[in-house]
Design an enzyme around this catalytic site. Structure first.
Site, PDB file in Angstrom:
ATOM      1  N   ARG A 185       9.132  82.969  65.538  1.00 37.52           N
ATOM      2  CA  ARG A 185       9.398  84.079  64.617  1.00 37.52           C
ATOM      3  C   ARG A 185       8.430  84.114  63.438  1.00 37.52           C
ATOM      4  O   ARG A 185       8.135  85.159  62.913  1.00 37.52           O
ATOM      5  CB  ARG A 185      10.838  83.990  64.099  1.00 37.52           C
ATOM      6  CG  ARG A 185      11.828  84.449  65.156  1.00 37.52           C
ATOM      7  CD  ARG A 185      13.229  84.083  64.786  1.00 37.52           C
ATOM      8  NE  ARG A 185      13.392  82.631  64.741  1.00 37.52           N
ATOM      9  CZ  ARG A 185      14.518  82.017  64.440  1.00 37.52           C
ATOM     10  NH1 ARG A 185      15.583  82.727  64.140  1.00 37.52           N
ATOM     11  NH2 ARG A 185      14.611  80.707  64.448  1.00 37.52           N
ATOM     12  N   LYS A 244      16.728  70.943  77.228  1.00 36.89           N
ATOM     13  CA  LYS A 244      18.122  70.632  76.961  1.00 36.89           C
ATOM     14  C   LYS A 244      18.452  70.983  75.511  1.00 36.89           C
ATOM     15  O   LYS A 244      17.503  71.085  74.719  1.00 36.89           O
ATOM     16  CB  LYS A 244      18.416  69.165  77.263  1.00 36.89           C
ATOM     17  CG  LYS A 244      17.759  68.195  76.288  1.00 36.89           C
ATOM     18  CD  LYS A 244      18.152  66.788  76.561  1.00 36.89           C
ATOM     19  CE  LYS A 244      19.350  66.338  75.780  1.00 36.89           C
ATOM     20  NZ  LYS A 244      19.090  65.938  74.397  1.00 36.89           N
ATOM     21  N   ASP A 277      14.416  67.400  81.740  1.00 25.19           N
ATOM     22  CA  ASP A 277      15.011  66.240  81.092  1.00 25.19           C
ATOM     23  C   ASP A 277      13.847  65.275  80.912  1.00 25.19           C
ATOM     24  O   ASP A 277      13.324  64.736  81.897  1.00 25.19           O
ATOM     25  CB  ASP A 277      16.088  65.617  81.990  1.00 25.19           C
ATOM     26  CG  ASP A 277      16.765  64.440  81.307  1.00 25.19           C
ATOM     27  OD1 ASP A 277      16.044  63.615  80.724  1.00 25.19           O
ATOM     28  OD2 ASP A 277      17.998  64.347  81.356  1.00 25.19           O
ATOM     29  N   HIS A 278      13.426  65.068  79.671  1.00 18.21           N
ATOM     30  CA  HIS A 278      12.163  64.350  79.485  1.00 18.21           C
ATOM     31  C   HIS A 278      12.225  62.900  79.971  1.00 18.21           C
ATOM     32  O   HIS A 278      11.199  62.281  80.204  1.00 18.21           O
ATOM     33  CB  HIS A 278      11.690  64.430  78.022  1.00 18.21           C
ATOM     34  CG  HIS A 278      12.388  63.506  77.080  1.00 18.21           C
ATOM     35  ND1 HIS A 278      13.598  63.807  76.500  1.00 18.21           N
ATOM     36  CD2 HIS A 278      12.059  62.282  76.613  1.00 18.21           C
ATOM     37  CE1 HIS A 278      13.961  62.802  75.723  1.00 18.21           C
ATOM     38  NE2 HIS A 278      13.050  61.862  75.761  1.00 18.21           N
ATOM     39  N   LYS A 338       9.253  59.915  82.219  1.00 16.51           N
ATOM     40  CA  LYS A 338       8.844  58.556  81.836  1.00 16.51           C
ATOM     41  C   LYS A 338       8.425  57.785  83.093  1.00 16.51           C
ATOM     42  O   LYS A 338       9.143  57.796  84.103  1.00 16.51           O
ATOM     43  CB  LYS A 338      10.001  57.820  81.126  1.00 16.51           C
ATOM     44  CG  LYS A 338      10.365  58.435  79.767  1.00 16.51           C
ATOM     45  CD  LYS A 338      11.472  57.632  79.089  1.00 16.51           C
ATOM     46  CE  LYS A 338      12.053  58.364  77.891  1.00 16.51           C
ATOM     47  NZ  LYS A 338      11.265  58.301  76.689  1.00 16.51           N
ATOM     48  N   GLU A 358      19.215  53.342  70.018  1.00 13.79           N
ATOM     49  CA  GLU A 358      18.156  53.832  69.131  1.00 13.79           C
ATOM     50  C   GLU A 358      18.387  53.254  67.743  1.00 13.79           C
ATOM     51  O   GLU A 358      19.539  53.103  67.317  1.00 13.79           O
ATOM     52  CB  GLU A 358      18.209  55.349  69.040  1.00 13.79           C
ATOM     53  CG  GLU A 358      17.997  56.049  70.365  1.00 13.79           C
ATOM     54  CD  GLU A 358      18.001  57.560  70.193  1.00 13.79           C
ATOM     55  OE1 GLU A 358      16.989  58.100  69.751  1.00 13.79           O
ATOM     56  OE2 GLU A 358      19.044  58.183  70.468  1.00 13.79           O
ATOM     57  N   ASP A 406      24.427  64.634  73.792  1.00 11.01           N
ATOM     58  CA  ASP A 406      23.004  64.534  73.490  1.00 11.01           C
ATOM     59  C   ASP A 406      22.262  63.649  74.483  1.00 11.01           C
ATOM     60  O   ASP A 406      21.136  63.940  74.862  1.00 11.01           O
ATOM     61  CB  ASP A 406      22.843  63.969  72.061  1.00 11.01           C
ATOM     62  CG  ASP A 406      21.407  64.022  71.577  1.00 11.01           C
ATOM     63  OD1 ASP A 406      20.717  65.010  71.892  1.00 11.01           O
ATOM     64  OD2 ASP A 406      20.978  63.096  70.866  1.00 11.01           O
ATOM     65  N   HIS A 420      20.358  62.345  80.015  1.00 10.00           N
ATOM     66  CA  HIS A 420      19.419  61.242  80.267  1.00 10.00           C
ATOM     67  C   HIS A 420      20.090  60.079  81.018  1.00 10.00           C
ATOM     68  O   HIS A 420      19.548  59.533  81.964  1.00 10.00           O
ATOM     69  CB  HIS A 420      18.856  60.676  78.948  1.00 10.00           C
ATOM     70  CG  HIS A 420      18.210  61.702  78.064  1.00 10.00           C
ATOM     71  ND1 HIS A 420      17.532  62.787  78.553  1.00 10.00           N
ATOM     72  CD2 HIS A 420      18.119  61.805  76.708  1.00 10.00           C
ATOM     73  CE1 HIS A 420      17.056  63.502  77.547  1.00 10.00           C
ATOM     74  NE2 HIS A 420      17.417  62.932  76.417  1.00 10.00           N
ATOM     75  N   LYS A 429      23.125  55.675  68.104  1.00 11.52           N
ATOM     76  CA  LYS A 429      22.101  55.802  67.067  1.00 11.52           C
ATOM     77  C   LYS A 429      22.331  54.685  66.048  1.00 11.52           C
ATOM     78  O   LYS A 429      23.445  54.182  65.905  1.00 11.52           O
ATOM     79  CB  LYS A 429      22.235  57.155  66.369  1.00 11.52           C
ATOM     80  CG  LYS A 429      21.987  58.332  67.321  1.00 11.52           C
ATOM     81  CD  LYS A 429      20.843  59.165  66.872  1.00 11.52           C
ATOM     82  CE  LYS A 429      20.565  60.330  67.774  1.00 11.52           C
ATOM     83  NZ  LYS A 429      19.192  60.353  68.287  1.00 11.52           N
TER      84      LYS A 429
END
Ligand code: BG6
Length: 520
Positions: free
Chosen positions: A67, A172, A201-202, A206, A240, A259, A264, A360
């Protein structure tokens, strides 16, 4: 614990086959939401890595769409992102040529007229650069814009043109529960055929995740013991140290289960558990993954644990609790940690518990899969007088380190030399990616972007897969939503999560592995 290092000799490396040198036809990649972090930090560095390796067509264009009223500064900004996040030398001789493929088109996602302008702009670029009709649309916007963009692309006849191959990549989160995922699938498939749709899905980009299939099916020795007769239990951890990194409003609606776990972690689980696909082709692999997810019985709420971090110390730094993060509700009930126990009711896995946890602000960053094998039927050595520091007979443990310290290790017992008694000590055989193959600056999006341009859906989610995993987790989310947790925050930042997560395993005589990472 002693470690044996397994390396690839330099002469072996020169024997390795070159990467799949498939180059897509000339085309235009259109990234919606291009002013966001993902484009600069991940997508453009990955695209440049492909360009460096001559895996992109020379006639190629990237159009960033968002935008904001940006102009040439967009390409300049992407250039700095490639250098900063892609490990690229600013003087790389290929950089200028690549940056000249990048342009920007400001667009209001909800305004149909803007899409007519976009179509004209794409045609103009194509004719100026001699590019054919192939287009790849990449949705990297906030999810609330997905439907509008898809419908407008359809209305402008950009999804099903008479000529050329058109595909769409959708980031996602793909829905936030079963109903919303079904609705989104319906809206997507009203405009695009399923074979044009790439739900990304990253994790599947990998190398270490793709290697799960190679490890299992390119080696003869693991598959025969890859079953309930020999495997005691499986643990999958996505820990993480980061918090929510300024993404408070997004995370408030998501939480750890949506998430990371539904997507994942379920991909990791499927690759560990699937039956051998008949070929490494999209249909075969996706079918086998789906069968795994379909074999998981509903997850009892008592087999789940949620947590939220309070203040604490991570890597020597004091950090605030989740409720004090920017733009987070000070009384938030969102989970930043989720753990659960599930089973896969098929012949291979019946009776083997799978423990999953994601959090996390944990003590250490580590994504790992560990497969604990059963003890030998008769332990003859622990009947003897064992002494010294290594007198414990531990079960064999196969650990697949997805990140960081990428590698695989196998723990087994060895006799400690020079002791008169049969003292058994656990040792590790260790394969380390970096030591074997060198350091890679790839971020995983290289492979996925290339596959999407080539039309290969093997590493992308199918609509049935997405709905099946949502069907599994929606009841858990509903049960959690119906009862606000009374005890949040229930773990310190910098710890291994809430204590109650230990009880999930204790009843089965297990405990979480907290010695994650490479053993020196
Ligand atoms: C993303 C989540 O999908 O994956 C993030 O939205 C999470 O919250 C990230 O941090 C983890 O990815 P990686 O590649 O760092 O393990």
């Amino acid at each position: 614990m002693a470690t044996m290092q397994m390396t690839v000799r330099p002469e072996d490396l020169s024997q390795l086959p070159k990467g799949a040198e498939r180059i897509p036809d000339p085309g235009i990649l259109v990234i919606f939401g291009a002013s966001g972090d993902l484009t600069k930090r991940k997508l453009l560095p990955a695209l440049f890595h492909l360009w460096q390796s001559n895996l992109l067509p020379q006639k190629f264009a990237i159009v960033g769409v968002a935008r904001r009223p940006l102009g040439d500064e967009f390409a300049a900004d992407m250039r700095s992102g490639i250098v900063e996040f892609g490990g690229v030398d600013a003087r790389d001789p290929k950089l200028d040529g690549f940056v000249s493929t990048i342009s920007y088109f400001p667009l209001n996602f909800d305004d149909p007229a803007s899409y007519a302008g976009l179509k004209t702009e794409l045609d103009r670029i194509a004719s100026e650069k001699g590019i054919g009709p192939d287009r790849l649309f990449y949705l990297a916007t906030a999810p609330e814009f997905f439907t509008g963009i898809i419908e407008n692309l359809g209305a402008q006849n950009m999804a099903q043109p008479e000529k050329g191959r058109v595909a769409i990549v959708i980031e996602k989160p793909f829905g936030h529960d079963l109903d919303s995922a079904r609705l989104l699938n319906h809206q997507v498939n009203a405009v695009f055929h399923e074979n044009q749709v790439f739900r990304i899905d990253h994790y599947l980009g990998k190398e270490t995740v793709q290697n799960l299939l190679v490890f299992r099916f390119a080696n003869g020795i693991f598959e025969p013991i890859w079953k309930r007769n020999y495997i005691d239990h499986v643990q999958i951890t996505v820990a993480e140290t980061l918090g929510v990194e300024g993404r408070g409003p997004f995370y408030e609606k998501a939480g750890a289960l949506r998430d990371v776990v539904q997507n994942h972690m379920m991909e990791l689980l499927a690759l560990v558990a699937l039956e051998p696909p008949s070929s490494f082709e999209s249909e075969s692999v996706r079918r086998e993954k789906l069968k795994v997810w379909q074999a998981i019985p509903s997850i009892p709420i008592l087999s789940t644990v949620r947590g939220q971090y309070g203040p604490g110390i991570v890597a020597g730094e004091h950090v605030v609790g989740y409720r004090d993060e920017e733009r987070v509700n000070p009384e938030s009930g969102t989970e930043t940690y989720a753990a659960l126990r599930l089973t896969i009711e098929n012949w291979r896995w019946a009776g083997v518990p799978f423990f999953l946890r994601a959090g996390k602000r944990m003590k250490k960053r580590a994504t790992e899969i560990s497969i604990q094998f059963k003890q030998p039927p008769l332990l003859i050595f622990n009947r003897m007088a064992l002494s010294g520091p290594c007198s414990d007979i531990q079960p064999n443990l196969l650990t697949i380190r997805i990140q960081p310290d990428e590698g695989i290790s196998l723990r087994f017992g060895a006799k400690v030399p020079t002791t008169p008694e049969m003292t058994v000590c656990p040792v590790n055989m260790d394969f380390d990616y970096e030591a074997a193959f060198g350091k890679s600056s790839a971020n995983g999006y290289e492979r996925l972007l290339l596959d999407a341009m080539l039309g290969d859906q093997t590493l992308f989610s199918h609509r049935d897969g997405v709905e099946t995993t949502w069907a599994l987790y929606t009841p858990v989310l509903q049960a959690w939503a119906s009862k606000k947790p009374q005890v949040f925050p229930n773990y310190f930042a910098g710890s291994w999560g809430p204590e109650c997560a230990d009880h999930l395993l204790e009843s089965t005589g297990h405990s979480w592995r907290n010695d994650l990472g490479r053993k020196a």
